[in-house]
Structure formats: structure tokens, C-alpha cells
Design a protein around this motif. Structure first.
Motif, mmCIF file in Angstrom:
data_model
loop_
_atom_site.group_PDB
_atom_site.id
_atom_site.type_symbol
_atom_site.label_atom_id
_atom_site.label_comp_id
_atom_site.label_asym_id
_atom_site.label_seq_id
_atom_site.Cartn_x
_atom_site.Cartn_y
_atom_site.Cartn_z
ATOM 1 N N SER A 141 14.092 18.059 -4.753
ATOM 2 C CA SER A 141 15.329 17.277 -4.783
ATOM 3 C C SER A 141 15.923 17.321 -6.185
ATOM 4 O O SER A 141 15.306 16.876 -7.161
ATOM 5 C CB SER A 141 15.052 15.820 -4.393
ATOM 6 O OG SER A 141 16.139 14.990 -4.755
ATOM 7 N N LEU A 142 17.121 17.844 -6.296
ATOM 8 C CA LEU A 142 17.770 17.947 -7.602
ATOM 9 C C LEU A 142 18.049 16.576 -8.193
ATOM 10 O O LEU A 142 17.992 16.387 -9.419
ATOM 11 C CB LEU A 142 19.071 18.747 -7.471
ATOM 12 C CG LEU A 142 18.913 20.205 -7.027
ATOM 13 C CD1 LEU A 142 20.281 20.867 -6.866
ATOM 14 C CD2 LEU A 142 18.067 20.986 -8.027
ATOM 15 N N TYR A 143 18.347 15.604 -7.337
ATOM 16 C CA TYR A 143 18.608 14.253 -7.836
ATOM 17 C C TYR A 143 17.333 13.625 -8.401
ATOM 18 O O TYR A 143 17.350 13.031 -9.479
ATOM 19 C CB TYR A 143 19.178 13.378 -6.722
ATOM 20 C CG TYR A 143 19.524 11.976 -7.182
ATOM 21 C CD1 TYR A 143 20.419 11.763 -8.220
ATOM 22 C CD2 TYR A 143 18.935 10.868 -6.576
ATOM 23 C CE1 TYR A 143 20.735 10.484 -8.655
ATOM 24 C CE2 TYR A 143 19.241 9.579 -6.993
ATOM 25 C CZ TYR A 143 20.140 9.393 -8.040
ATOM 26 O OH TYR A 143 20.448 8.126 -8.457
ATOM 27 N N LEU A 144 16.227 13.774 -7.692
ATOM 28 C CA LEU A 144 14.952 13.246 -8.185
ATOM 29 C C LEU A 144 14.592 13.906 -9.512
ATOM 30 O O LEU A 144 14.185 13.228 -10.467
ATOM 31 C CB LEU A 144 13.841 13.479 -7.155
ATOM 32 C CG LEU A 144 12.427 13.065 -7.581
ATOM 33 C CD1 LEU A 144 12.365 11.572 -7.844
ATOM 34 C CD2 LEU A 144 11.411 13.469 -6.510
ATOM 35 N N GLN A 145 14.754 15.218 -9.597
ATOM 36 C CA GLN A 145 14.443 15.922 -10.850
ATOM 37 C C GLN A 145 15.294 15.394 -12.003
ATOM 38 O O GLN A 145 14.781 15.115 -13.098
ATOM 39 C CB GLN A 145 14.689 17.419 -10.688
ATOM 40 C CG GLN A 145 13.735 18.140 -9.751
ATOM 41 C CD GLN A 145 14.103 19.604 -9.595
ATOM 42 O OE1 GLN A 145 14.760 20.193 -10.453
ATOM 43 N NE2 GLN A 145 13.685 20.205 -8.496
ATOM 44 N N SER A 146 16.587 15.237 -11.758
ATOM 45 C CA SER A 146 17.490 14.805 -12.836
ATOM 46 C C SER A 146 17.169 13.394 -13.304
ATOM 47 O O SER A 146 17.218 13.099 -14.503
ATOM 48 C CB SER A 146 18.954 14.885 -12.381
ATOM 49 O OG SER A 146 19.219 13.928 -11.363
ATOM 50 N N GLN A 147 16.802 12.511 -12.366
ATOM 51 C CA GLN A 147 16.499 11.132 -12.747
ATOM 52 C C GLN A 147 15.190 11.055 -13.528
ATOM 53 O O GLN A 147 15.072 10.269 -14.473
ATOM 54 C CB GLN A 147 16.429 10.247 -11.506
ATOM 55 C CG GLN A 147 17.770 10.049 -10.807
ATOM 56 C CD GLN A 147 18.816 9.444 -11.725
ATOM 57 O OE1 GLN A 147 19.639 10.147 -12.308
ATOM 58 N NE2 GLN A 147 18.773 8.148 -11.890
ATOM 59 N N ILE A 148 14.211 11.848 -13.137
ATOM 60 C CA ILE A 148 12.937 11.857 -13.869
ATOM 61 C C ILE A 148 13.148 12.422 -15.270
ATOM 62 O O ILE A 148 12.630 11.877 -16.259
ATOM 63 C CB ILE A 148 11.877 12.662 -13.096
ATOM 64 C CG1 ILE A 148 11.463 11.915 -11.825
ATOM 65 C CG2 ILE A 148 10.660 12.938 -13.969
ATOM 66 C CD1 ILE A 148 10.480 12.659 -10.953
ATOM 67 N N VAL A 193 13.988 4.707 -3.456
ATOM 68 C CA VAL A 193 12.825 5.598 -3.425
ATOM 69 C C VAL A 193 12.593 6.217 -4.803
ATOM 70 O O VAL A 193 11.467 6.220 -5.319
ATOM 71 C CB VAL A 193 13.013 6.694 -2.361
ATOM 72 C CG1 VAL A 193 11.755 7.541 -2.240
ATOM 73 C CG2 VAL A 193 13.377 6.075 -1.010
ATOM 74 N N VAL A 194 13.645 6.720 -5.410
ATOM 75 C CA VAL A 194 13.539 7.362 -6.729
ATOM 76 C C VAL A 194 13.064 6.359 -7.770
ATOM 77 O O VAL A 194 12.205 6.666 -8.616
ATOM 78 C CB VAL A 194 14.884 7.983 -7.129
ATOM 79 C CG1 VAL A 194 14.845 8.463 -8.581
ATOM 80 C CG2 VAL A 194 15.240 9.141 -6.201
ATOM 81 N N ASN A 195 13.590 5.140 -7.729
ATOM 82 C CA ASN A 195 13.192 4.123 -8.702
ATOM 83 C C ASN A 195 11.715 3.768 -8.579
ATOM 84 O O ASN A 195 11.042 3.477 -9.577
ATOM 85 C CB ASN A 195 14.047 2.866 -8.536
ATOM 86 C CG ASN A 195 15.491 3.091 -8.965
ATOM 87 O OD1 ASN A 195 15.789 4.026 -9.707
ATOM 88 N ND2 ASN A 195 16.390 2.258 -8.485
ATOM 89 N N LYS A 196 11.203 3.796 -7.368
ATOM 90 C CA LYS A 196 9.783 3.512 -7.160
ATOM 91 C C LYS A 196 8.918 4.614 -7.776
ATOM 92 O O LYS A 196 7.866 4.347 -8.368
ATOM 93 C CB LYS A 196 9.494 3.384 -5.667
ATOM 94 C CG LYS A 196 8.269 2.548 -5.331
ATOM 95 C CD LYS A 196 8.215 2.227 -3.848
ATOM 96 C CE LYS A 196 7.031 1.337 -3.532
ATOM 97 N NZ LYS A 196 6.973 0.992 -2.084
ATOM 98 N N ILE A 197 9.367 5.859 -7.647
ATOM 99 C CA ILE A 197 8.637 6.980 -8.242
ATOM 100 C C ILE A 197 8.665 6.888 -9.763
ATOM 101 O O ILE A 197 7.642 7.104 -10.438
ATOM 102 C CB ILE A 197 9.232 8.319 -7.758
ATOM 103 C CG1 ILE A 197 9.030 8.475 -6.246
ATOM 104 C CG2 ILE A 197 8.601 9.493 -8.508
ATOM 105 C CD1 ILE A 197 9.731 9.670 -5.645
ATOM 106 N N ILE A 198 9.810 6.539 -10.324
ATOM 107 C CA ILE A 198 9.924 6.386 -11.777
ATOM 108 C C ILE A 198 9.006 5.277 -12.275
ATOM 109 O O ILE A 198 8.368 5.398 -13.332
ATOM 110 C CB ILE A 198 11.395 6.116 -12.156
ATOM 111 C CG1 ILE A 198 12.219 7.402 -11.986
ATOM 112 C CG2 ILE A 198 11.505 5.579 -13.583
ATOM 113 C CD1 ILE A 198 13.694 7.235 -12.211
ATOM 114 N N GLU A 199 8.882 4.205 -11.506
ATOM 115 C CA GLU A 199 7.978 3.125 -11.882
ATOM 116 C C GLU A 199 6.520 3.593 -11.882
ATOM 117 O O GLU A 199 5.736 3.241 -12.773
ATOM 118 C CB GLU A 199 8.148 1.955 -10.903
ATOM 119 C CG GLU A 199 7.291 0.741 -11.226
ATOM 120 C CD GLU A 199 7.473 -0.381 -10.217
ATOM 121 O OE1 GLU A 199 6.596 -1.249 -10.141
ATOM 122 O OE2 GLU A 199 8.499 -0.382 -9.501
#
Length: 568
Positions: free
Chosen positions: A388-395, A357-363
Motif C-alpha cells: 500500500s503506497l499510503y501505508l508506506q508514505s505514512q510510515i 488501521v494505519v494509525n494502529k500500525i504506526i503505534e
């Protein structure tokens, strides 16, 4: 007939895929009030207990969920219709309960049929949407009456409904019909209903945060709206006078937080058997959702992607979802009995649920940044999943070198309804938009050498698509695009303009893939004795959320007008 002068109150509605809420304000004293009194009781008498009010979603919203009895009578809406805690009495633990109806908004989205949720037999998605809006409407009426007694409802109320950016005009037309049937509008074509897109509403909300980051006129910023079902993106530029200009096409996809929940259920399917999970979903949907809510509250909301701060979590199936135990068979059952029906969720398990899910958002963000040459000064994350702290950190890890400011504004969950309300109070705040489709009309032209022979009509003509406004063009509110036409034959007594939209700027014919009729306008052509010397000026005017077609007979001055919901 209602006019803008009649409007005393503005109400914005965020009808989300997984969560919904509303905000309101009086035009005389335009304080933004986000409703925080979502009721957590039932409509009828249901034979189960519900969880406490879900703190993680805030009190601003409740679940976009309905519960019906066997006769399709509505018995609950919002959070009480969703997660059913297993009863403490053993004789009731495995008894099938009312199955909640959720994600019905996806029936209006442009997704494959197999991705749309199955509804109970006899329940149309339009009725489900109307039922939900009807229950919310009762709460809105009660709220406004307590605030401002004497308001004539709905005559003196402007409703602003936020919709996904990828929705077509037919989906918006269905929402207008549902709003009318739910009691918000006096007539189907009432001017008291305005549409805005979800990313546009989020951009309006975040605009006030620009000064906090020392951004001034001319700065461009991106909004990433991470909801439960969808993620929408838009890039805007701040204009003088606190107004907004859109500089890229809006984009989005189905990759919201509920898709992490799906990955969790797939994990359980691999561990306990997909057949067992299918039977649980069919017979004990409420317990399955209670299991998902336990995963969210104990694991998902706190996950930040740091393995040093994560401790393996356990879910007790016997306590939170006892019905599932009846469906697990074979080797999986032996393993679970040995583990005393405890499911372990280690760091890698959870990370693998988030990453697709996170990778799709980054794309999506990568493509949005590449769609303009302007520098993006800031990126604002809004919507429930943005916390989501994980989503924030990955972005931040992925884009920190491209965008200097990546922030989550205050109340990100309420960003859509608050921004939509700001827009409803001042609809001039949005100055330009970027067209997601090419607009044009079908014309009858003289067939010429090089045109397809099979398209030649018996009279030696050919029907073609005439482009008026191109996809990707930034248009100002009320900007006009013109086309002048005349009769094809001298004795012609009327003329029809067929208006089409297409995602392809190079389309030549109105029957190509992706081409869609937006509407048609028929006008009279009097005085056939004047032959072909009877010109008509056709105009498309792009308003706030509607496109207006106008045809003027240049000889008689007669004007024909028609409006269509704009494809943003």
C-alpha cells in the motif's frame, strides 16, 4: 522413525488469515521455489461465475476461504469460494448462494468471541482449518511428485508452518492436530513438523537484503509484517555467519488490510443502512465480497494519500451488487434512486477508511522502537498490505528521522513462506530469541511469617511459583535453566513438576491472572528409606520452537523428558 537424514524436501506453509501459500525446496539443491500454480477451479459444480485471477495478490497465494453446500460438503476453496460475480440472468441475481467461510483462523487467536467470525451451524473451526489444509496438501503432493518422482510423502518431507507471534501453545497444538488430520504427518507427534513465527520467517527472508543496503554484522533491523488480518513486528541483529539474534519481544495486533475493507463496509452501512448491509451479508455474502473486491481493485490498491492524484471513484451498485438494492429502504433508498445507485468515494472517504488501521500500525512501530536502546538501522515492510503506497508514505513520514532505511523487499507477499523455507533448510540460522513469557515451576515451600495465612496448608507449607526464565530475556537456542528439588516428606515415592508460564515476571502464585499451565512431569522417587536425601535436577532447555523439560534423579541417574511447544 524419521530422522533428519531422511528429509529430502522442505515445504513451508504460510497459512494466513486472508491469504495462504507455500514454497518448497530440495535439500540437495536448495533452490527456493515459491508455488505459483494455485488452481482457480472449483471442487464441485457451483452455480456462479468467479472473478479472474486477482493480480493484486500475486499468483503466489490464494484466499483462505472455503465454500460448503447445505450438507456441509466442501465445494470450493481459495479464491473461487469467495467473491461471486452477480449472474447475468436476472432470475438468478437475487437468489441466495453458497456462503463462503473465511477468517476461520481467528478462532485460534486471542481475541474476543464477538470478533471471531461466525461459522455455519455444525462446522467446527478445527474442521475448517483441516479442510483447507487438506486441499492445499493435495496440491503440494501433486507439485512435489511432478518435480521429484519417487519422494516418499510425507516421510521424507519436513514441513515448516509459520504462525502468528501472539499465538499460545494450545493454538499451535491445534494446528499440529489439523496438519495430522489433513494428511501431512504420519503421527501426531511427528518430528517432520517444525513451527516458526511469521515475523521470524520474514526476518530470515529480509536478512539477505541487508547487504543491498550496506548493513553489516551488528546492525539491527525491524520487520513489519503487514498481512491481511494481522500485523507482526520483530527486531533482529545480524550475527557473524549470516545468523540472527532477536533483541526485543515480538508484538502484533489485528490491523491488517482486511480492516480497511471493514471500514469500507461501515461506510456503506452509514450511507445505505446497517440493516441493509446485515441482510446482504446474511443472504448474499458472495455478492458482498464481490463488492469489496471491486473496492479493492478500483480504489484501495491504488490509493497513495495524495489528494492531487486522486479522482473520485464510483461504484455501480446495480451492476456489482444488485441484491443490495432489495434491502435499502426509506430516505436512503430515495437518495440512491436519485443517484441512480452510484456510490461516490471521494478522497476524504477513502482516507478515513485507511487512517484507523494505519494509525494502529504506526503505534505498534513506535512501541517496538521504544522497546530497545539499540539503534534500528533499517525497517523492512513485508506482507500484502506493505505494498500500500499510503501505508508506506505514512510510515516513512513518521519514522524517517529515526530509521534511515525504510524499504519494501522483493516479493513482499511471499516473504513468510520463503523465509520459513530458508529456516527449514538451515534451522541454525536463528541463534537467539526473546522470551514473551516467564517460565517456572510450582514448588511446595515452608510457610513463613508474612506469607498469606489463607494459603497455608494443613502441613504448614505453601505452594508458590518459582521463576526459572524471565520474560524479556534473550535466550540462545538450547540454553538451559536449572532447578534442584527434593522430596517434601521422607517417605515420598514420586514427585510432580507443574510447569507454568505467565506474562508477569513478578508473579508469586500459580493461580494468579495470566498464569497458564504449560505441562507437567511426574517422576519416581525410589528408596524412601533415604528420606529427603534424594535430589532431582530439573532443567528447561529452550530449543528452536519447543521447550524441553528434563528431570534427572541425582542418585539413580534415571532421566525423564517431555517437550512442549514454546511460547514465542
Amino acid at each position: 522413525m524419521n530422522t533428519a537424514r531422511d528429509i529430502r524436501v522442505v515445504v513451508s506453509i504460510d497459512f494466513g488469515t486472508t491469504f495462504s501459500g507455500f514454497a518448497y525446496s530440495n535439500k540437495i539443491n536448495p533452490e527456493i521455489i515459491t508455488n505459483d500454480t494455485i488452481p482457480f477451479d472449483r471442487i464441485g459444480n457451483l452455480e456462479y461465475e468467479v472473478l479472474a485471477k486477482p493480480e493484486q495478490t500475486g499468483v503466489f497465494k490464494t484466499n483462505t476461504v472455503l465454500a460448503y453446500d447445505d450438507n456441509l460438503q466442501l465445494v470450493a476453496w481459495g479464491y473461487p469460494a469467495l467473491a461471486q460475480e452477480p449472474p447475468k440472468k436476472k432470475r438468478l441475481q437475487n437468489k441466495p448462494r453458497t456462503k463462503p467461510v473465511e477468517l476461520f483462523k481467528l478462532h485460534l487467536a486471542n481475541v474476543r468471541e464477538d470478533e471471531k467470525p461466525q461459522l455455519p451451524h455444525g462446522l467446527d473451526p478445527r474442521r475448517a482449518i483441516t479442510d483447507y489444509l487438506h486441499e492445499m496438501n493435495k496440491l503440494i503432493v501433486e507439485t512435489l511428485n511432478s518435480r521429484w518422482p519417487g519422494i516418499r510423502y510425507p516421510q521424507q518431507v519436513r514441513f515448516v508452518l509459520s504462525v502468528p507471534s501472539e499465538w499460545h501453545h494450545d493454538a499451535k497444538a491445534i494446528m499440529r492436530e489439523c496438519m495430522f488430520n489433513a494428511g501431512y504427518l504420519e503421527t501426531r507427534q511427528s518430528e517432520n513438523l517444525e513451527f516458526t513465527t511469521e515475523p521470524e520467517a520474514a526476518a530470515v527472508y529480509c536478512m539477505k537484503s541487508l547487504t543491498e543496503h550496506h548493513l553489516t554484522v551488528g546492525a539491527s533491523f525491524m520487520i513489519v509484517d503487514c498481512g491481511g488480518g494481522t500485523v507482526d513486528l520483530t527486531t533482529r541483529t545480524l550475527l557473524p555467519g549470516m545468523k540472527l539474534s532477536e533483541i526485543t519481544e515480538r508484538s502484533g495486533d489485528l490491523c491488517g488490510s482486511s480492516y480497511v475493507d471493514r471500514e469500507f463496509l461501515r461506510f456503506l452501512g452509514r450511507k445505505l443502512g446497517y440493516a441493509a448491509m446485515k441482510k446482504l451479508k446474511e443472504n448474499h455474502y458472495g455478492q458482498m465480497q464481490y463488492l469489496v473486491q471491486q473496492f479493492c481493485s478500483r480504489v484501495k490498491f491504488a490509493f497513495n494519500g495524495n489528494p492531487n492524484e486522486y479522482a473520485t471513484k464510483e461504484l455501480d451498485i446495480e451492476r456489482v451488487c444488485p441484491a443490495l438494492m432489495d434491502y435499502v429502504t426509506g430516505h436512503a433508498r430515495e437518495q440512491m434512486e436519485e443517484a441512480e445507485w452510484l456510490i461516490e468515494l471521494d478522497f476524504l472517504n477513502v482516507k478515513e477508511m485507511f487512517d484507523p488501521v494505519v494509525n494502529k500500525i504506526i503505534e505498534l512501530i513506535t512501541r517496538q522502537l521504544a522497546s530497545t536502546e539499540r539503534r534500528c538501522s533499517a525497517m523492512f515492510l513485508v506482507g500484502g498490505f506493505s505494498e500500500s503506497l499510503y501505508l508506506q508514505s505514512q510510515i516513512r513520514r513518521q519514522f524517517m528521522n529515526q530509521v534511515s532505511i525504510i524499504a519494501v523487499p522483493k516479493h513482499p507477499i511471499a516473504a513468510i513462506e520463503r523465509g520459513a523455507l530458508e529456516y527449514g533448510l538451515n534451522m541454525e540460522i536463528v541463534q537467539t530469541r526473546v522470551l514473551k513469557f516467564c517460565y517456572g515451576v510450582e514448588v511446595s515451600a515452608k510457610w513463613e511469617k508474612g506469607d498469606p495465612p489463607e494459603r497455608r496448608t494443613p502441613s504448614g507449607r505453601i505452594f508458590k511459583f518459582h521463576r526459572l526464565a524471565l520474560r524479556g530475556v534473550e535466550v540462545a537456542v538450547d540454553q538451559k535453566f536449572y532447578y534442584t528439588a527434593g522430596p517434601v516428606v521422607p517417605n515420598q515415592t514420586d514427585m510432580t513438576f507443574n510447569i507454568f508460564i505467565t506474562p508477569d515476571n513478578n508473579s508469586k502464585y500459580c493461580d494468579e491472572d495470566g498464569m497458564k499451565m504449560l505441562g507437567k512431569m511426574k517422576i519416581d522417587l525410589p528408596d524412601p528409606q533415604r528420606g529427603k536425601n534424594r535430589l532431582v535436577e530439573f532443567t528447561l532447555t529452550f530449543g528452536t520452537m519447543e521447550v524441553k523439560a528434563t528431570a534427572i534423579n541425582k542418585r539413580t541417574g534415571q532421566i525423564y523428558e517431555s517437550s512442549f511447544i514454546l511460547e514465542f
